[in-house]
Design a protein around this motif. Structure first.
Motif, short mmCIF file in Angstrom:
data_model
loop_
_atom_site.label_atom_id
_atom_site.label_comp_id
_atom_site.label_asym_id
_atom_site.label_seq_id
_atom_site.Cartn_x
_atom_site.Cartn_y
_atom_site.Cartn_z
N UNK A 1 0.83 -1.21 0.00
CA UNK A 1 0.00 0.00 0.00
C UNK A 1 0.86 1.26 0.00
N UNK A 2 0.42 2.24 -0.77
CA UNK A 2 1.17 3.49 -0.88
C UNK A 2 0.44 4.68 -0.27
N UNK A 3 -0.87 4.55 -0.06
CA UNK A 3 -1.64 5.68 0.48
C UNK A 3 -2.44 5.25 1.70
N UNK A 4 -2.93 6.26 2.44
CA UNK A 4 -3.77 5.99 3.61
C UNK A 4 -5.05 5.27 3.21
N UNK A 5 -5.60 5.63 2.05
CA UNK A 5 -6.85 5.01 1.60
C UNK A 5 -6.66 3.52 1.37
N UNK A 6 -5.54 3.15 0.75
CA UNK A 6 -5.28 1.73 0.50
C UNK A 6 -5.14 0.95 1.80
N UNK A 7 -4.53 1.57 2.81
CA UNK A 7 -4.39 0.92 4.11
C UNK A 7 -5.73 0.82 4.83
N UNK A 8 -6.54 1.88 4.71
CA UNK A 8 -7.82 1.92 5.43
C UNK A 8 -8.73 0.78 5.00
N UNK A 9 -8.70 0.40 3.74
CA UNK A 9 -9.55 -0.68 3.24
C UNK A 9 -9.26 -1.99 3.97
N UNK A 10 -8.02 -2.20 4.36
CA UNK A 10 -7.60 -3.47 4.96
C UNK A 10 -8.12 -3.66 6.37
N UNK A 11 -8.48 -2.56 7.04
CA UNK A 11 -8.96 -2.65 8.42
C UNK A 11 -10.36 -2.08 8.60
N UNK A 12 -11.03 -1.77 7.49
CA UNK A 12 -12.35 -1.13 7.56
C UNK A 12 -13.38 -2.00 8.28
N UNK A 13 -13.25 -3.33 8.19
CA UNK A 13 -14.23 -4.22 8.82
C UNK A 13 -13.77 -4.73 10.18
N UNK A 14 -12.74 -4.11 10.74
CA UNK A 14 -12.23 -4.53 12.04
C UNK A 14 -12.52 -3.44 13.07
N UNK A 15 -12.82 -3.83 14.31
CA UNK A 15 -13.06 -2.82 15.34
C UNK A 15 -11.80 -2.05 15.63
N UNK A 16 -11.96 -0.76 15.87
CA UNK A 16 -10.82 0.10 16.15
C UNK A 16 -10.47 -0.02 17.62
N UNK A 17 -9.22 -0.33 17.89
CA UNK A 17 -8.75 -0.45 19.26
C UNK A 17 -8.15 0.88 19.68
N UNK A 18 -8.71 1.47 20.72
CA UNK A 18 -8.19 2.76 21.16
C UNK A 18 -7.03 2.55 22.13
N UNK A 19 -6.04 3.40 22.03
CA UNK A 19 -4.90 3.37 22.93
C UNK A 19 -5.14 4.32 24.08
N UNK A 20 -4.38 4.12 25.14
CA UNK A 20 -4.49 5.03 26.27
C UNK A 20 -4.20 6.44 25.81
N UNK A 21 -5.06 7.35 26.17
CA UNK A 21 -4.88 8.74 25.78
C UNK A 21 -5.76 9.17 24.64
N UNK A 22 -6.17 8.24 23.77
CA UNK A 22 -6.97 8.63 22.61
C UNK A 22 -8.36 9.11 23.02
N UNK A 23 -8.87 8.62 24.16
CA UNK A 23 -10.22 9.00 24.58
C UNK A 23 -10.22 10.25 25.46
N UNK A 24 -9.05 10.75 25.78
CA UNK A 24 -8.98 11.96 26.58
C UNK A 24 -9.39 13.17 25.74
#
Length: 206
Positions: A56-79
C-alpha cells in the motif's frame, strides 16, 4: 512575447491520497495480526491482507484493509484535547509527568506557550499537535528518540524551526504538527543542554 497566464493554485490532496509511511504500514500490520489472533480473520486472509499492506502506498489503500475490524483505542486517545492559551501570562505543560491526549492545541497569545513531553509516558502511536505562534510563539520539546512530522505546518511570518532529528525509536509516538507560526513562530526541538542536565540529575521527577 505573450505572457503566460498564472497557473491556478494546486488543490490540496485529499487525506486518503496522502502517502503512507513505513510506520503507518507497520501499524496496520500489527492490527491485522491482532485481529487474526482474536479469530476475526483466518490465516489465509491474514496473509493476503499483510501482503497488500506492505504494498500500500496511500492511507486510503491501508484503510480498506482494516475497515471491517473494530478500532482499538490506545491510552490517551479518549482523553479530551489539551488546550493551552498563552494569553497575558503565558502557559506551559510539563516537564513533569502528565497524561498525553491524542490532540494538543497551543495558542501562543501575548506571553507564549511551552509544551514539554520529555518526562511523559505515551503509548499512542501519534499525537496531533496544533500550534499557533500568534504574538509570542510556541515551543514544543520532545524526548530524544521521538520524531516530528512538520509538513502540515504553515510557517507564517514568524516561521517554523524544526530542530528535531528523524531518528525515531521503535514504540515512540510521532508528533504530527500543524497550525501556523503567526507573528512569533513555532519551535519544535529536543531538550537543550540545560534541560538535558536537569533530566540526567533527576530523571524520575514528577
Amino acid at each position: 512575447m505573450t505572457a503566460q497566464p498564472p497557473k491556478p493554485p494546486a488543490l490540496p490532496v485529499p487525506p486518503g491520497e496522502l502517502r503512507a509511511s513505513h510506520d503507518d504500514r507497520e501499524a496496520v500490520v500489527e492490527q491485522l495480526r491482532d485481529a487474526a489472533a482474536e479469530g476475526r480473520i483466518d490465516l489465509d486472509e491474514l496473509d493476503a491482507r499483510l501482503e497488500q499492506a506492505w504494498k500500500s502506498k496511500t492511507y486510503a489503500e491501508l484503510a480498506v484493509l482494516t475497515a471491517d475490524l473494530p478500532r482499538v483505542s490506545s491510552a490517551g486517545e479518549e482523553l479530551p484535547p489539551l488546550v493551552l492559551k498563552g494569553g497575558m501570562h503565558g502557559a506551559s505543560r510539563g516537564p513533569g509527568r502528565w497524561e498525553v491526549p491524542g490532540r494538543v492545541i497551543a495558542h501562543g497569545g501575548l506571553a507564549g506557550v511551552k509544551v514539554d513531553f520529555t518526562r511523559v509516558e505515551c503509548r499512542l502511536t501519534e499525537v496531533a499537535v496544533e500550534a499557533y505562534g500568534e504574538a509570542a510563539g510556541v515551543t514544543i520539546v520532545i524526548p530524544e528518540g521521538w520524531a516530528a512530522d512538520t509538513s502540515g505546518m504553515d510557517p507564517g511570518i514568524g516561521g517554523l524551526k524544526d530542530k528535531t532529528t528523524p531518528d525515531r525509536l521503535p514504540g515512540t509516538p510521532l508528533i504530527r504538527l500543524t497550525g501556523s507560526g503567526g507573528m512569533a513562530g513555532v519551535v519544535i526541538r529536543h531538550p537543550n543542554r540545560r534541560e538535558r542536565r536537569k533530566l540526567d540529575n533527576n530523571p524520575t521527577r514528577d
